[in-house]
Scaffold this motif. Structure first.
Motif, PDB file in Angstrom:
ATOM      1  N   PHE A   1     -17.437  19.773 -92.128  1.00  0.00           N
ATOM      2  CA  PHE A   1     -18.152  21.038 -92.140  1.00  0.00           C
ATOM      3  C   PHE A   1     -17.251  22.163 -92.634  1.00  0.00           C
ATOM      4  N   PRO A   2     -16.821  22.074 -93.894  1.00  0.00           N
ATOM      5  CA  PRO A   2     -16.024  23.167 -94.456  1.00  0.00           C
ATOM      6  C   PRO A   2     -16.902  24.390 -94.693  1.00  0.00           C
TER       7      PRO A   2
ATOM      8  N   THR B   1     -19.419  34.202 -94.320  1.00  0.00           N
ATOM      9  CA  THR B   1     -19.088  32.799 -94.550  1.00  0.00           C
ATOM     10  C   THR B   1     -18.574  32.144 -93.272  1.00  0.00           C
ATOM     11  N   ASP B   2     -17.704  32.829 -92.553  1.00  0.00           N
ATOM     12  CA  ASP B   2     -17.208  32.289 -91.283  1.00  0.00           C
ATOM     13  C   ASP B   2     -18.351  32.085 -90.290  1.00  0.00           C
ATOM     14  N   THR B   3     -19.262  33.042 -90.235  1.00  0.00           N
ATOM     15  CA  THR B   3     -20.402  32.929 -89.321  1.00  0.00           C
ATOM     16  C   THR B   3     -21.277  31.747 -89.693  1.00  0.00           C
ATOM     17  N   THR B   4     -21.514  31.574 -90.975  1.00  0.00           N
ATOM     18  CA  THR B   4     -22.339  30.454 -91.432  1.00  0.00           C
ATOM     19  C   THR B   4     -21.677  29.123 -91.103  1.00  0.00           C
ATOM     20  N   GLN B   5     -20.382  29.012 -91.347  1.00  0.00           N
ATOM     21  CA  GLN B   5     -19.669  27.774 -91.022  1.00  0.00           C
ATOM     22  C   GLN B   5     -19.730  27.487 -89.521  1.00  0.00           C
ATOM     23  N   ARG B   6     -19.551  28.518 -88.718  1.00  0.00           N
ATOM     24  CA  ARG B   6     -19.621  28.337 -87.263  1.00  0.00           C
ATOM     25  C   ARG B   6     -20.998  27.843 -86.840  1.00  0.00           C
ATOM     26  N   ILE B   7     -22.039  28.384 -87.461  1.00  0.00           N
ATOM     27  CA  ILE B   7     -23.406  28.019 -87.083  1.00  0.00           C
ATOM     28  C   ILE B   7     -23.718  26.579 -87.444  1.00  0.00           C
ATOM     29  N   ILE B   8     -23.314  26.143 -88.632  1.00  0.00           N
ATOM     30  CA  ILE B   8     -23.649  24.760 -88.997  1.00  0.00           C
ATOM     31  C   ILE B   8     -22.874  23.761 -88.135  1.00  0.00           C
ATOM     32  N   LYS B   9     -21.679  24.148 -87.691  1.00  0.00           N
ATOM     33  CA  LYS B   9     -20.950  23.302 -86.744  1.00  0.00           C
ATOM     34  C   LYS B   9     -21.625  23.307 -85.379  1.00  0.00           C
TER      35      LYS B   9
ATOM     36  N   THR C   1     -30.230  29.671 -92.058  1.00  0.00           N
ATOM     37  CA  THR C   1     -28.888  30.253 -92.106  1.00  0.00           C
ATOM     38  C   THR C   1     -28.308  30.216 -93.511  1.00  0.00           C
ATOM     39  N   LEU C   2     -28.382  29.063 -94.159  1.00  0.00           N
ATOM     40  CA  LEU C   2     -27.782  28.916 -95.488  1.00  0.00           C
ATOM     41  C   LEU C   2     -28.547  29.701 -96.539  1.00  0.00           C
ATOM     42  N   ALA C   3     -29.867  29.792 -96.407  1.00  0.00           N
ATOM     43  CA  ALA C   3     -30.639  30.600 -97.351  1.00  0.00           C
ATOM     44  C   ALA C   3     -30.250  32.065 -97.240  1.00  0.00           C
ATOM     45  N   LEU C   4     -30.098  32.547 -96.016  1.00  0.00           N
ATOM     46  CA  LEU C   4     -29.688  33.942 -95.825  1.00  0.00           C
ATOM     47  C   LEU C   4     -28.280  34.179 -96.370  1.00  0.00           C
ATOM     48  N   TRP C   5     -27.363  33.267 -96.091  1.00  0.00           N
ATOM     49  CA  TRP C   5     -25.993  33.417 -96.606  1.00  0.00           C
ATOM     50  C   TRP C   5     -25.995  33.468 -98.128  1.00  0.00           C
TER      51      TRP C   5
ATOM     52  N   ILE D   1     -27.233  37.064 -90.125  1.00  0.00           N
ATOM     53  CA  ILE D   1     -27.215  35.609 -90.043  1.00  0.00           C
ATOM     54  C   ILE D   1     -27.133  35.151 -88.592  1.00  0.00           C
ATOM     55  N   ASN D   2     -26.284  35.799 -87.825  1.00  0.00           N
ATOM     56  CA  ASN D   2     -26.132  35.426 -86.420  1.00  0.00           C
ATOM     57  C   ASN D   2     -27.411  35.703 -85.634  1.00  0.00           C
ATOM     58  N   ALA D   3     -28.060  36.832 -85.921  1.00  0.00           N
ATOM     59  CA  ALA D   3     -29.303  37.173 -85.227  1.00  0.00           C
ATOM     60  C   ALA D   3     -30.409  36.169 -85.536  1.00  0.00           C
TER      61      ALA D   3
END
Length: 533
Positions: A16-17, A39-47, A80-84, A93-95
């Motif tokens: 999950f890079p 980007t950090d938020t998106t990576q955290r969410i997919i993990k 999440t990824l569409a928004l990013w 993204i977090n909301a």
């Protein structure tokens, strides 16, 4: 333009890079707005999603307890990824993820492990999602995941095994495209953004989906190309194809538009009944009309030897699905029907280029033919709505004009201060702004898809021979503005119903296009009850 190779690492050290923009020709762009924080938020969410959540939710409606499942797929990572990719910041993204998590189902332990030996024994059973995920995660860690897509989805062995009964066949491509195509979408996101763990999740998701498309994705697809069946030639001669009853099935190129036109003229699909429970729409149509749909898909020409065939056929599918969604949904006498099922045809087509990029030529054709079959099945199942291209292009707009919340134009604004374009010069900007903040997980995916299609096909002029010479009435009118027209119509519903509570999932229509009474509402879908913690 040809597809360029972009393989994921053979044996990645991190499944999950951080997501990165794709370099595959035909894949979507990322929009300005991406930051280290987003980007950090998106990576955290997919993990977080990988560790916490099951791919389905609402245990009372588990896949193996219903004939088909549609809205029970988790969309949180897709959202999440569409928004990013559209440039949303980390707070948005977090909301959105926090909002989506309300109804997700926590992961649970499977009853047993999945191995190469028992791989086919628990297909279609969501109790084994965790076990299949462990299996594909192991493959990703040891040998890389891209080759697994070819092996576990497109190979003949992954679909039809000699000597097995029909109901014992694995049919993984069928499962890959089931349930409004979410497994394919998930794999597509993983490949597009270089996240091997998402591809592993998508393959596990595929394994626990049903095989609802057995009628339109048959074993014969894995056999060498054969002549068009005599039954199709015969049936087409009985359809009015312009007054003389002559079949043009053997023309040099049977375009997707021609297939749509012939289906519209085929009396076998007249008066499609509304399903009382639209979770069985697809399986009902597949079982009743599978042979007829399969014949039409077989008539769609495809030349593996042509180096440009993949991209040409993807363009046909993108336009065909946009017509099914936008032109079918438009009416001169009623508001735009934002059909929930048809919009999935638009959003899933976004990943055809990315997935085709890693496949062998024969598997590329399998992907596109099977995808087309599934799309046609949904279109027919929703009532086979017509395509009034003349009315659509006459009445729809490529710019909605001034919109609430936009600042007044400058006194010297171009083209002139009182022009509606002075306050909304590029409608995509306003529409994408809406997509970033609307609390709905399908809207940003739809707009991202339509924006991408507009970017790569928007310059197409009306009247080009490849469209105009098809059998679809009015096809000569189709140009690259189709996608902004579709986006304006989609966005118009939000502006028209700006006070609607999207937390109740009321934006997307589910009434279909049936000649009789619409199906009764499926009450659990307004909106899902939160899971019990």
């Amino acid at each position: 333009m040809s597809l360029k190779s972009q393989n994921l690492p053979m044996a990645p050290t991190d499944l999950f890079p951080a997501p990165t923009a794709s370099r595959v020709s035909g894949a979507p762009r990322t929009w300005p707005g991406i930051t280290p924080q987003s980007t950090d938020t998106t990576q955290r969410i997919i993990k977080d999603s990988h560790e916490k959540w099951h791919v389905f939710f609402m245990r009372d409606y588990r896949p193996h307890k219903v004939t088909a499942f549609i809205e029970f797929n988790s969309h949180s990572v897709h959202h999440t990824l569409a928004l990013w990719a559209l440039g949303a910041d980390d707070e948005i993204i977090n909301a959105s993820y926090n909002d989506d998590c309300v109804y997700l189902l926590p992961r649970f332990n499977s009853p047993g492990n999945i191995t190469a030996k028992n791989f086919n024994e628990h297909l279609g059973d969501d109790e084994y999602y965790g076990a299949y995920l462990d299996y594909f995660t192991g493959i990703a860690e040891k040998q890389g995941i891209t080759d697994a897509v070819e092996e576990y989805v497109f190979s003949r062995q992954a679909n039809f095994i000699a000597g097995r009964k029909d109901d014992e066949q694995p049919q993984m491509l069928n499962r890959f495209l089931d349930g409004i195509i979410h497994s394919m979408i998930h794999v597509g996101y993983g490949l597009e953004f270089g996240v091997p763990g998402l591809v592993a999740e998508g393959l596990a998701w595929t394994a626990v989906h049903l095989n609802s498309a057995s009628g339109v994705i048959p074993a014969s697809l894995w056999k060498p190309a054969m002549p068009v069946p005599a039954s199709l030639t015969s049936s087409l001669r009985n359809i009015d194809l312009g007054g003389n009853g002559a079949s043009t099935v053997q023309q040099a190129n049977t375009h997707a538009f021609t297939v749509l036109a012939r289906i519209l003229k085929d009396s076998r699909f007249d008066d499609i009944p509304a399903a009382d429970d639209y979770t069985v729409v697809f399986s009902n149509i597949d079982s009743k009309y599978g042979d007829a749909i399969r014949e039409y898909v077989h008539s769609w020409t495809y030349d593996q030897k042509s180096p440009d065939e993949v991209e040409r056929k993807i363009e046909e599918l993108v336009y065909a699905n946009a017509l099914i969604y936008a032109v079918s949904g438009w009416s001169k006498d009623d508001h735009f029907n934002t059909d929930f099922f048809h919009v999935h045809l638009v959003t899933s087509a976004l990943f055809l280029s990315t997935i085709a990029n890693i496949l062998k030529p024969a598997s590329q054709e399998l992907l596109l033919r099977s995808f087309f079959a599934v799309c046609l099945t949904w279109w027919i199942g929703r009532g086979r709505p017509g395509l009034d291209l003349e009315g659509f292009y006459k009445e729809t707009s490529v710019n909605p004009g001034p919109v609430d919340g936009h600042p007044a134009p400058r006194k010297d604004a171009l083209p002139k201060p009182d022009s509606p374009k002075a306050s909304n010069p590029n409608p995509w900007f306003q529409i994408i702004q809406n997509a970033l903040v609307i609390p709905d997980d399908h809207f940003p995916k739809a707009i991202r898809s339509l924006a991408h299609y507009s970017e790569i096909y928007g310059g197409r002029k009306a009247g080009r021979d490849d469209f105009a010479t098809t059998e679809l009435p009015g096809a000569g009118l189709i140009d690259g503005t189709l996608f902004i027209r579709a986006a304006v119509l989609t966005d118009s519903g939000l502006r028209r119903d700006k006070d609607v509570d999207l937390s109740l999932s009321k934006y997307w229509e589910r009434k279909g296009f049936y000649k009789g009474a619409p199906p009764a509402p499926f009450t659990i879908l307004a909106r899902f009850k939160p899971h019990a913690n």
